[in-house]
Design an enzyme around this catalytic site. Structure first.
Site, PDB file in Angstrom:
ATOM      1  N   ASP A  55       0.832  -1.204   0.000  1.00 44.28           N
ATOM      2  CA  ASP A  55       0.000   0.000   0.000  1.00 44.28           C
ATOM      3  C   ASP A  55       0.863   1.250   0.000  1.00 44.28           C
ATOM      4  O   ASP A  55       0.559   2.237  -0.664  1.00 44.28           O
ATOM      5  CB  ASP A  55      -0.935   0.020   1.215  1.00 44.28           C
ATOM      6  CG  ASP A  55      -1.724   1.316   1.232  1.00 44.28           C
ATOM      7  OD1 ASP A  55      -2.502   1.515   0.286  1.00 44.28           O
ATOM      8  OD2 ASP A  55      -1.525   2.153   2.129  1.00 44.28           O
ATOM      9  N   ARG A  61      -0.372   6.230  -6.798  1.00 46.07           N
ATOM     10  CA  ARG A  61      -1.725   6.762  -7.069  1.00 46.07           C
ATOM     11  C   ARG A  61      -1.741   8.280  -6.966  1.00 46.07           C
ATOM     12  O   ARG A  61      -2.430   8.965  -7.718  1.00 46.07           O
ATOM     13  CB  ARG A  61      -2.724   6.160  -6.073  1.00 46.07           C
ATOM     14  CG  ARG A  61      -3.061   4.709  -6.369  1.00 46.07           C
ATOM     15  CD  ARG A  61      -3.770   4.071  -5.207  1.00 46.07           C
ATOM     16  NE  ARG A  61      -4.956   4.797  -4.818  1.00 46.07           N
ATOM     17  CZ  ARG A  61      -5.469   4.824  -3.577  1.00 46.07           C
ATOM     18  NH1 ARG A  61      -4.897   4.150  -2.602  1.00 46.07           N
ATOM     19  NH2 ARG A  61      -6.555   5.498  -3.323  1.00 46.07           N
ATOM     20  N   SER A  75      -6.842   0.186   0.620  1.00 45.83           N
ATOM     21  CA  SER A  75      -5.671   0.841   1.193  1.00 45.83           C
ATOM     22  C   SER A  75      -5.861   1.034   2.705  1.00 45.83           C
ATOM     23  O   SER A  75      -5.011   0.648   3.516  1.00 45.83           O
ATOM     24  CB  SER A  75      -5.481   2.193   0.492  1.00 45.83           C
ATOM     25  OG  SER A  75      -4.604   3.027   1.192  1.00 45.83           O
ATOM     26  N   LYS A  99      -4.278  -1.661   6.104  1.00 47.67           N
ATOM     27  CA  LYS A  99      -3.445  -1.185   7.213  1.00 47.67           C
ATOM     28  C   LYS A  99      -4.128  -1.433   8.554  1.00 47.67           C
ATOM     29  O   LYS A  99      -3.493  -1.808   9.534  1.00 47.67           O
ATOM     30  CB  LYS A  99      -3.134   0.306   7.031  1.00 47.67           C
ATOM     31  CG  LYS A  99      -2.105   0.528   5.940  1.00 47.67           C
ATOM     32  CD  LYS A  99      -1.903   1.984   5.610  1.00 47.67           C
ATOM     33  CE  LYS A  99      -3.089   2.566   4.887  1.00 47.67           C
ATOM     34  NZ  LYS A  99      -2.864   3.811   4.175  1.00 47.67           N
TER      35      LYS A  99
HETATM   36  N1  URA Z   1      -6.024   7.093   3.180  1.00 53.64           N
HETATM   37  C1  URA Z   1      -5.356   5.971   2.879  1.00 53.64           C
HETATM   38  O1  URA Z   1      -4.659   5.419   3.726  1.00 53.64           O
HETATM   39  N2  URA Z   1      -5.480   5.470   1.653  1.00 53.64           N
HETATM   40  C2  URA Z   1      -6.241   6.034   0.697  1.00 53.64           C
HETATM   41  O2  URA Z   1      -6.324   5.512  -0.389  1.00 53.64           O
HETATM   42  C3  URA Z   1      -6.928   7.210   1.018  1.00 53.64           C
HETATM   43  C4  URA Z   1      -6.816   7.712   2.281  1.00 53.64           C
END
Ligand code: URA
Length: 429
Positions: A167, A174, A189, A193
């Site tokens: 990520d 991104r 994403s 986490k």
């Molecule tokens: N926060 C994140 O951790 N990922 C995203 O894609 C958008 C906001």
């Protein structure tokens, strides 16, 4: 590409480009191969754009999330003697709620492990805010994090580089390929986490409005539903609130300014919206953690949450009594005519604060602890000519003109009082 690889990434990109669905093995391989550097950045860029345009179904999103979790290590908080519950906000302007919320919830005997990041672009980062406190540090070993969770209950730590590393790489890509605002990619994403972190409960604050990723309630609801399902299916008790981000939260934007306001909330005061959102999220977290009767307002008013805050700051090397840094220059914005404040645009003010020096343009930039915007009025308030509307704070006054280019059109005084705004639009569980 090595002949030992299981798939050809070009076939995988083509399949999504043409609107197809991926098999689980393809997803697992492509995320792993990207993490290993076998799939090149330009190939992942094409793949992210194909996902942006064609989407992923729920099965694919769940498998993509699992593959991102599997790209790194996970933190096992299951052996703590306390229940764990975390909160994650999709990011907004003036959103300092994490600061009073962790200690507030922890003051009821629940562990709140907040792994946070730094700000990028117009939304601030929790770590940047807390670093305005002299001595405070988010760096610690996992062992020390557990100790603080057992002892104090609340901790704010920097997410380690090996938590969902896929990520970390993909998010940076991104950011520079216009593929951030995509529901499958945001949901996977964030949830990769949070699941890797090992929390048993999670409350998501999904922001809606000009200062948020999601501008419309319907798309925010879809994002929230996707994340709640991902969490629930992974065994994390998850709930989402859709909350307003058309106007900034509270009256301060910027690191030290936001810490000051968070401390006001912990002292039983502070702006009504920050206190209300803190209490609403705390109630949701405590319900999930099995403490549904907690009187969160009394914990703020009676100093119990403040005690936990001080202990948390001290445990992380900070001095809760030290004066907060202030910027070297200020500039007043005043009302030009009489009327009602009918626009306080979160995006315009967030960008303005960032340009004043509160945020960073590149990961390696430093932030100014004292920079930002202090509002003196609320949305909908009646004002008279010459009345102070905002004070801009910066160490670098040469940035003022650029900041004002964003801030000035973001504040409007109209003839009629605007309709009141709703803070919590919906709850998804
Ligand atoms: N926060 C994140 O951790 N990922 C995203 O894609 C958008 C906001």
């Amino acid at each position: 590409m090595s002949s030992t690889e299981q798939f050809d990434v070009v076939d995988i990109i083509r399949a999504k480009r043409d609107g197809g669905e991926w098999e689980e093995a393809q997803i697992a391989w492509v995320v792993d191969a990207y993490t290993r550097g076998v799939v090149a950045e330009e190939q992942m860029a094409a793949l992210a754009m194909a996902i942006f345009l064609r989407g992923m179904n729920r099965r694919e999103i769940a498998q993509w999330t699992r593959a991102m979790i599997a790209s790194g290590s996970t933190l096992d908080l299951g052996t703590l003697t306390k229940r764990t519950v975390d909160k994650h906000s999709t990011g907004g302007v003036g959103d300092k709620v994490t600061l009073p919320l962790g200690p507030l919830v922890a003051s009821f005997g629940v562990a709140v492990p907040q792994l946070s990041g730094r700000g990028l672009g117009h939304t601030g980062g929790t770590l940047d805010k807390l670093e305005a406190i002299a001595g405070w540090s988010p760096e610690m070993s996992t062992g020390r994090m557990r100790e603080i969770l057992e002892d104090v209950g609340a901790v704010v730590a920097a997410a380690s580089a090996d938590l969902a590393p896929a990520d970390r790489k993909l998010y940076a890509l991104r950011d520079v390929t216009a593929t951030v605002d995509c529901i499958p990619l945001i949901a996977s994403s964030i949830m990769s986490k949070k699941i890797a972190e090992g929390t048993s409960g999670l409350v998501l604050d999904v922001k809606v409005g000009s200062g948020a990723f999601m501008r419309e309630v319907d798309s925010a609801r879809e994002l929230a539903r996707t994340m709640v399902d991902l969490g629930t299916n992974a065994g994390v008790a998850t709930r989402a609130l859709l909350t307003d981000m058309e106007v900034p939260l509270g009256r301060t934007i910027g690191n030290a300014l936001e810490v000051r306001e968070a401390v006001e909330v912990l002292s039983g005061g502070g702006p009504v919206d920050v206190r209300e959102l803190t209490c609403t999220l705390a109630r949701a977290m405590l319900e999930i953690a099995g403490v549904p009767e907690a009187d969160v307002e009394a914990a703020l008013d009676g100093g119990r949450a403040m005690d936990t805050w001080r202990r948390m700051v001290i445990a992380q090397g900070g001095d809760p009594e030290a004066p907060l840094p202030t910027a070297r220059h200020t500039h007043e914005v005043r009302a030009e005519h009489e009327g009602y404040v009918d626009r306080l645009d979160a995006l315009a003010l967030g960008v303005g604060s960032w340009r004043l020096g509160a945020g960073r343009a590149r990961k390696e930039d430093a932030v100014q602890a004292g920079a930002g915007i202090e509002l003196h009025v609320d949305y909908g308030q009646r004002v008279v000519p010459g009345q102070p509307i905002a004070t801009l704070h910066t160490d670098t006054p040469e940035r003022l003109d650029r900041a004002l280019e964003s801030i000035t059109p973001g504040i409007r005084i109209g003839e009629e009082p605007p309709a009141p705004r709703t803070l919590v639009h919906d709850v998804i569980s």
